[in-house]
Design a protein around this motif. Sequence first.
Motif, short mmCIF file in Angstrom:
data_model
loop_
_atom_site.label_atom_id
_atom_site.label_comp_id
_atom_site.label_asym_id
_atom_site.label_seq_id
_atom_site.Cartn_x
_atom_site.Cartn_y
_atom_site.Cartn_z
N ASP A 164 0.85 -1.20 0.00
CA ASP A 164 0.00 0.00 0.00
C ASP A 164 0.88 1.24 0.00
OD1 ASP A 164 0.86 0.55 2.66
OD2 ASP A 164 -0.75 -0.70 3.46
N GLY A 165 0.26 2.39 -0.06
CA GLY A 165 1.00 3.65 -0.17
C GLY A 165 1.73 4.07 1.08
N ASN A 166 1.55 3.31 2.17
CA ASN A 166 2.21 3.67 3.43
C ASN A 166 3.65 3.18 3.50
OD1 ASN A 166 -0.10 4.92 4.51
ND2 ASN A 166 -0.94 2.91 5.08
N GLU A 205 4.29 -6.17 11.36
CA GLU A 205 4.14 -5.26 10.22
C GLU A 205 5.01 -4.01 10.35
OE1 GLU A 205 2.44 -5.70 7.30
OE2 GLU A 205 2.11 -7.75 8.02
N ARG A 206 5.15 -3.47 11.55
CA ARG A 206 5.97 -2.26 11.72
C ARG A 206 7.45 -2.56 11.44
NH1 ARG A 206 8.59 -2.46 16.54
NH2 ARG A 206 7.81 -3.94 18.08
N GLN A 207 7.88 -3.78 11.78
CA GLN A 207 9.27 -4.17 11.50
C GLN A 207 9.46 -4.43 10.01
OE1 GLN A 207 9.20 -7.42 14.28
NE2 GLN A 207 10.23 -6.25 15.90
N ILE A 208 8.44 -4.96 9.36
CA ILE A 208 8.49 -5.16 7.91
C ILE A 208 8.64 -3.81 7.21
CG2 ILE A 208 7.17 -5.88 5.88
CD1 ILE A 208 5.90 -8.08 7.62
N LYS A 209 7.81 -2.85 7.60
CA LYS A 209 7.85 -1.51 7.00
C LYS A 209 9.22 -0.87 7.20
CE LYS A 209 5.26 2.87 6.99
NZ LYS A 209 6.36 3.83 7.23
#
Length: 406
Positions: free
Chosen positions: A219-221, A249-253
């Motif tokens: 996604d765009g985030n 998910e925060r670690q993936i980002k």
Amino acid sequence: MKYKNALEYIDSLEEFSYKFGLGRIKNFLTYLGCPQDAARTVHVAGTNGKGSVCAFITSILRSAGYKTGLYISPHITSLRERIQVNGSEISKKEVSAFVDKYRSAASSFQLTYFEFITAMAFWYFKKCNTDYNVLETGLGGRLDATNIVKRPVVSVITNVSFDHTKILGASIEKIAFEKAGIIKKNVPVVTAAEGKALSVIKKIAADKKCRICAAAQLDGNVIVPLRGAHQIVNAGTAVSVARVLGIAERQIKSGIENVRFAGRFDVRIIKYRGSDVAIIFDGAHNPAASQALSAALKEYLRGEKICFVFGVLADKHFKKIVKNLSDRVSMVVVAKPDNPRGAACQTICREFAFYMSRDKIYSGKSVSHALVKAIKQLDARKICITGSFYTVSEGLQCLKNMSEWI
């Protein structure tokens, strides 16, 4: 043993001697105590994007707090780039120590260049007590030395297109079969492959009772720092791997957004006579990779054509590579990479002549000479160096020695 002597020994093993089969490396790794089994492994195969996917996965794992080994090929400026732990290359001292201690045994096992370096990677990762190892196959998959790992935690196949057809086969199905040779029973598979290749991969995965996952849609985030639409797919592939592994998910980002990888649409800015010169380094060395580069250049430069410094290996599909890049080229300086397999300048110049005026086609004595010529004589201020990772390597070395020619 000095590092210089260690490199001389490794080079003597002949980088391009293809002797496929897992027997030699299996025996040698048994001699070393089976270091390949010491950590959880993510195994990555595919025609293009393997290195980028490995870089994304490694960055994510590091963001999650795991000590991570990374094994990639080829290297760009130093053999030590191939073996990294938490972003730091293996030291010259460690390379020298491994060669000094094990060269006699390696010779008795008749290891190839790639097998020896692969064994060194496993040895070093075990020594560093890594939590995860991320491995890029060298060529194919089924008979590649990295496939000695019995049970990875995830098997990844980035995509399948034409390359190394004399070795892997002349059809997509045959190439896909070789890549899918890394799939192990009950081990999840992540792939961004499509069409006939995906059908082959799905069948083999089903036969081995493996769950198969597609590349995630980002996604765009999430900001992907590596340029090009193909890198969005590569990042999505890594995201799917991370989700299989249960990474937050925060670690993936964070991992995606902090990745760095040289030689993949790698933009460097230098100063020459008071002007900025933008140099784009990309190792596009097969038709699919050159298509991706062309699309990325079109987007990045908003359709502008620029100067190319181009060098390719003679055993690659260089006619298609040149054709794919031709609509992005305003002028080109062709050079033969410093490699026995390098294609002659005259041959490549003839290919470019099908798509552009001959007075826009030049040649250089070397890649370094071609880059200097593009900047100093042709007054180019936007340059793309591509055709092979060997060409990229020589171009980057030229930048390191910039003070000699500016």
